[in-house]
Design an enzyme around this catalytic site. Structure first.
Site, PDB file in Angstrom:
ATOM      1  N   ASP A   1       2.010  -1.573   5.009  1.00 40.45           N
ATOM      2  CA  ASP A   1       1.548  -0.389   5.730  1.00 40.45           C
ATOM      3  C   ASP A   1       0.074  -0.196   5.392  1.00 40.45           C
ATOM      4  O   ASP A   1      -0.277   0.504   4.452  1.00 40.45           O
ATOM      5  CB  ASP A   1       2.382   0.830   5.313  1.00 40.45           C
ATOM      6  CG  ASP A   1       1.999   2.075   6.078  1.00 40.45           C
ATOM      7  OD1 ASP A   1       1.887   1.993   7.303  1.00 40.45           O
ATOM      8  OD2 ASP A   1       1.827   3.139   5.440  1.00 40.45           O
TER       9      ASP A   1
ATOM     10  N   ASP B   1      -5.664  -4.130  -5.938  1.00 39.49           N
ATOM     11  CA  ASP B   1      -6.167  -4.242  -4.577  1.00 39.49           C
ATOM     12  C   ASP B   1      -5.166  -5.104  -3.811  1.00 39.49           C
ATOM     13  O   ASP B   1      -4.921  -6.252  -4.169  1.00 39.49           O
ATOM     14  CB  ASP B   1      -7.551  -4.908  -4.609  1.00 39.49           C
ATOM     15  CG  ASP B   1      -8.138  -5.126  -3.230  1.00 39.49           C
ATOM     16  OD1 ASP B   1      -7.425  -4.912  -2.227  1.00 39.49           O
ATOM     17  OD2 ASP B   1      -9.317  -5.526  -3.153  1.00 39.49           O
TER      18      ASP B   1
ATOM     19  N   CYS C   1      -0.826   3.759  11.385  1.00 34.35           N
ATOM     20  CA  CYS C   1      -0.732   5.006  12.138  1.00 34.35           C
ATOM     21  C   CYS C   1      -1.927   5.100  13.079  1.00 34.35           C
ATOM     22  O   CYS C   1      -2.530   6.154  13.243  1.00 34.35           O
ATOM     23  CB  CYS C   1      -0.633   6.219  11.213  1.00 34.35           C
ATOM     24  SG  CYS C   1      -1.771   6.219   9.823  1.00 34.35           S
TER      25      CYS C   1
ATOM     26  N   GLY D   1       4.319   7.433  -1.339  1.00 36.63           N
ATOM     27  CA  GLY D   1       5.618   6.966  -1.784  1.00 36.63           C
ATOM     28  C   GLY D   1       6.835   7.358  -0.978  1.00 36.63           C
ATOM     29  O   GLY D   1       7.944   7.064  -1.393  1.00 36.63           O
TER      30      GLY D   1
ATOM     31  N   CYS E   1       0.879  -1.185   0.000  1.00 41.31           N
ATOM     32  CA  CYS E   1       0.000   0.000   0.000  1.00 41.31           C
ATOM     33  C   CYS E   1       0.905   1.219   0.000  1.00 41.31           C
ATOM     34  O   CYS E   1       1.112   1.859   1.032  1.00 41.31           O
ATOM     35  CB  CYS E   1      -0.911  -0.012   1.220  1.00 41.31           C
ATOM     36  SG  CYS E   1      -1.834  -1.554   1.452  1.00 41.31           S
TER      37      CYS E   1
ATOM     38  N   ASP F   1      -0.497   0.305  -5.270  1.00 42.71           N
ATOM     39  CA  ASP F   1      -1.570   1.005  -4.576  1.00 42.71           C
ATOM     40  C   ASP F   1      -2.881   0.736  -5.292  1.00 42.71           C
ATOM     41  O   ASP F   1      -2.906   0.587  -6.517  1.00 42.71           O
ATOM     42  CB  ASP F   1      -1.313   2.513  -4.502  1.00 42.71           C
ATOM     43  CG  ASP F   1      -2.117   3.150  -3.368  1.00 42.71           C
ATOM     44  OD1 ASP F   1      -1.627   3.127  -2.229  1.00 42.71           O
ATOM     45  OD2 ASP F   1      -3.232   3.640  -3.627  1.00 42.71           O
TER      46      ASP F   1
END
Length: 812
Positions: free
Chosen positions: A276, A250, A329, A196, A192, A223
């Site tokens: 990520d 996907d 995150c 970048g 993912c 992505d």
């Protein structure tokens, strides 16, 4: 709502939920007037939204993710603006020069300054980032513009960011690539990847040795969002690497790729995978403050299943002995430890959590937690799956809870996960876990049934991982379940997103329901309108284009002709690109799959020197690969070669070029980059003598460092140029010119007091000559690049909401 980083994968999820779907775009931000401020700001100033959410505080107090006595400090840090963080990018020798410029010039200038009564703190290095290549500061863009000295610093940051030498990236976002422990031979998948910043780190690590133009490894950056792929292309192409390929899939059902090994087609497994995943993003509240008023636990509950599917698909494609880093995150254990625990349990010992405690000395973190509860958005708590009423089973799943067996839980060693809390080192919140693959996944231990017609029969293939037909992983509900953690579909290891079955290998419809496997529906026949040719046309060794190029530049015998590709089968080839041998292998052995899924449009992405990379939009396919090395120049034919060198690929080509090279001095660099078309006589005696011996045409202008002259750049510089009849010119894009000028001690900045017709005046410091202006060609090409950037985002102008940023920070 989700954090902006979570627009990566969520476009097709949760269509059948009873709850209203949570928007995956940034319209709430746009409505509240925050979009413009986010684009203009660099870390400070959102006074409109009250930074308070009682449910958030209640939830994390109850979970005890913060050490006792620190919760108020934690919340206070969450309300503070996030410090601006920069990372020095590029390859080692050039990065050291930029670091030297920052430390010896700009950081000293901002030290002890006061702007409007606010003392400016000098930027400080991140203690845990290697070689002092990452720094943070309390400077905002508004403050940067209030002082002439800070304005110059700001222009330096903007210019170097545009040329790819500095990246504005959130500190915690830099952690996952470091924990992967990349080596030049590694095959890497970034699942993912947009926008970048992390991908750029991976590329830099591959090119740790600048003397090796083609590392054995490569990065495949993926992505799901086609528009975000262009952000990814923009980031990756600045590093001018032949070892990067951008794809559009996907991540939860990214197809297996194949490669040729000793004449047999094998399945490609990756040595390193960065996973990520999309997340609720409550760790980004310091930057994405709209999360304060939109945060609920339902965000995490809805993403949990997608996160597991992406992670499972990642470990399926990971080589035994390889490392996968899972990161979010988010601070929510439902998205963090719960996903890792589910992954470890499904793996039945095939995966192990690595201890990363000693990998980043100086990084303060908390260990992963082993006990947590699940809360609904209404505030209802559940400590165990047995407490969840049947009516909640579609929203809350067993994998969201810790394993009930204490021994199993202890063996998982979840405390090896890494939790970053904002108040410990003034960062965002973050979670990261390092997984090492010890054996094939339990549902993959058999010979594969390869479907592609161009693939060898299973009797000829080596054992690779693939789900047993009709045998899903243990503790996984059936494929028609409405659960949030629908398992890996048992069709060549593909893991389709819930509600959107993927067709990664375009199987024969007659095979779909064989062996009672619940497979995807027969694919519709694709109608092709605008794309009739192969987007990647590799040249053969005996292609007639090579002899004049080889003779003109005296290419060495080991020049890899087979790595050169173009965009067209017919007519004159405008640009030539190069990829590494390994990426060529991947492209050639997956071309049928890519061609079968082509989109009805093609785009050309330009930079300051025309189309710098192969760019063919393919639905669920390759977006970008290759670095431009030569461009056709009609005037050059009369001098023996129709192709001039391209600056983007100069460091890739130079190891093979043995002619048309002029060695230049620091003073020559200054002349070539500040004067538009200097006469040969403007060069130093040595360079002048070399230039006179060369015929007209494309040349390499090479500066080699002198270890005795410590005031001069200590890294090699190669510039593309043109030797005219009486003059000489450097064909270097404007931002790169500014970069190289700074390296040789010439500071170029815009003087706001006097503006030319184009809106700016370039003023030069530190040189005995006034700049005569940057190259007209470079400026023209820069305008072309800006125009194309606008074209690439024309959908935004047509009413589409803007592409959001992620925890990586601004993409530019």
């Amino acid at each position: 709502m989700f954090c902006n980083s979570c627009t990566k994968q969520t476009d097709t999820m949760e269509k059948n939920r009873k709850d209203p779907p949570i928007t995956t775009r940034v319209s709430p931000i746009k409505k509240s007037g925050l979009t413009v401020k986010r684009l203009k700001g660099w870390g400070a100033g959102y006074s409109e939204i009250i930074k308070e959410n009682k449910l958030f505080e209640h939830y994390y107090k109850e979970l005890k993710i913060v050490p006792e006595g620190e919760f108020e400090e934690f919340m206070e840090a969450m309300r503070e603006p996030l410090p601006a963080t920069i990372r020095i990018t590029g390859y080692k020798s050039h990065a050291k020069e930029i670091l030297h410029t920052l430390k010896e010039k700009y950081f000293k200038e901002v030290q002890d300054l006061e702007v409007d009564g606010q003392k400016i703190e000098a930027p400080q290095p991140l203690s845990w980032y290697p070689d002092e290549l990452a720094w943070h500061t309390n400077l905002s863009r508004k403050i940067l513009r209030k002082s002439p000295l800070l304005e110059k610093f700001h222009q330096f940051l903007v210019s170097e960011t545009e040329s790819g030498n500095i990246s504005r990236q959130e500190a915690v976002s830099m952690i996952p690539p470091l924990l992967l422990k990349i080596e030049p031979q590694h095959k890497i998948l970034d699942m993912c990847a947009a926008p970048g910043s992390k991908t750029a780190q991976l590329i830099e690590m591959l090119h740790s040795d600048m003397d090796v133009p083609f590392p054995e490894g490569f990065v495949i950056a993926n992505d799901v969002d086609n528009k975000r792929c262009y952000l990814l292309v923009h980031q990756a192409k600045r590093l001018n690497s032949p070892c990067i390929m951008v794809v559009n899939h996907d991540a939860s059902s990214i197809p297996r790729l194949h490669f040729d090994q000793d004449g047999k087609k094998e399945v490609l497994f990756y040595d390193r995978i960065l996973c990520d995943v999309p997340c609720s993003g409550d760790g980004t509240m310091r930057k994405n403050i709209d999360v304060w008023k939109k945060w609920t636990t339902s965000n995490s509950l809805q993403l949990h299943g997608l996160q597991i599917r992406i992670a499972v698909r990642g470990v399926e494609q990971l080589a035994v002995g390889g490392r996968m880093v899972y990161s979010t995150c988010s601070l929510n254990p439902v998205e963090d430890e719960a996903v890792i625990a589910a992954l470890l349990e499904k793996s039945e010992g095939a995966l192990e959590l690595a201890d990363a405690s000693a990998d980043l000395p100086g990084l303060k973190y908390m260990p992963g937690i082993t006990s947590w509860k699940v809360m609904t958005k209404e505030g209802q708590w559940y400590s165990d799956w047995s407490e969840v009423p049947t009516s909640r089973h579609t929203q809350i799943r067993p994998t969201m809870f810790p394993p009930a067996d204490p021994e199993k839980l202890a063996n998982m060693k979840l405390e090896r996960c890494v939790r970053i809390l904002p108040h410990h080192q003034n960062t965002g919140g973050f979670f990261v876990a390092v997984l090492v693959k010890k054996a094939p996944m339990p549902w993959n231990r058999r010979f594969p049934k390869l479907r592609n017609k161009d693939v060898n029969s299973s009797s000829e293939a080596a054992p690779v991982e693939e789900p047993q037909m009709g045998e899903p992983p243990a503790d996984v509900p059936p494929a028609d379940s409405s659960s949030a953690d629908t398992p890996v579909e048992a069709v060549e290891g593909e893991t389709p997103a819930e509600g959107t079955p993927s067709v990664p290998d375009t199987p024969d419809p007659s095979e779909v329901k064989k062996d009672n496997v619940c497979g995807p529906p027969p694919p519709k026949k694709m109608k092709l309108f605008g794309f009739k040719e192969d987007p990647f046309v590799f040249l053969t060794e005996d292609d007639p284009i090579f002899p004049p190029i080889q003779a003109f530049y005296d290419l060495s015998p080991d020049f890899p002709k087979l790595n050169v590709l173009t965009r067209t089968h017919e007519g004159k080839k405008r640009h030539l690109y190069m990829v590494s041998k390994e990426l060529r292998n991947v492209l050639l052995n997956n071309s049928e799959r890519m061609k079968a899924r082509s989109h009805t449009r093609t785009h050309t992405h330009r930079d300051s020197d025309g189309p710098s990379s192969v760019l063919a939009v393919i639905e669920d396919g390759v977006i970008n690969t290759g670095v431009k090395v030569w461009s056709r120049n009609t005037d050059g034919e009369q001098f023996g070669c129709a192709f001039r060198l391209a600056q983007e690929g100069i460091y890739t080509l130079c190891p093979y070029i043995r002619a048309r090279i002029i060695n230049i001095s620091v003073e020559d660099v200054k002349v070539l980059l500040t004067q538009e078309n200097p006469f040969l006589s403007k060069l130093g005696d040595d360079a002048h003598s070399q230039a006179k011996k060369l015929e007209m045409g494309s040349i390499v202008l090479r500066y080699l460092p002198d270890p005795k002259d410590l005031n001069a750049p200590q890294c090699p510089i190669d510039l593309c140029g043109w030797r005219g009849k009486t003059s000489i010119r450097a064909f270097v894009p404007r931002n790169e010119r500014l970069h190289y000028l700074r390296m040789v001690g010439v500071e170029v900045f815009r003087d706001k007091q006097g503006k030319r017709n184009d809106g700016s005046t370039e003023t030069q410091e530190g040189s005995t000559e006034d700049a005569e202006g940057l190259s007209q060609e470079a400026d023209l090409l820069e305008q072309e690049g800006e125009e194309t950037e606008r074209n690439c985002s024309e959908s935004d102008a047509n009413g589409t909401e803007p592409v959001s940023s992620t925890c990586d920070g601004p993409a530019s």
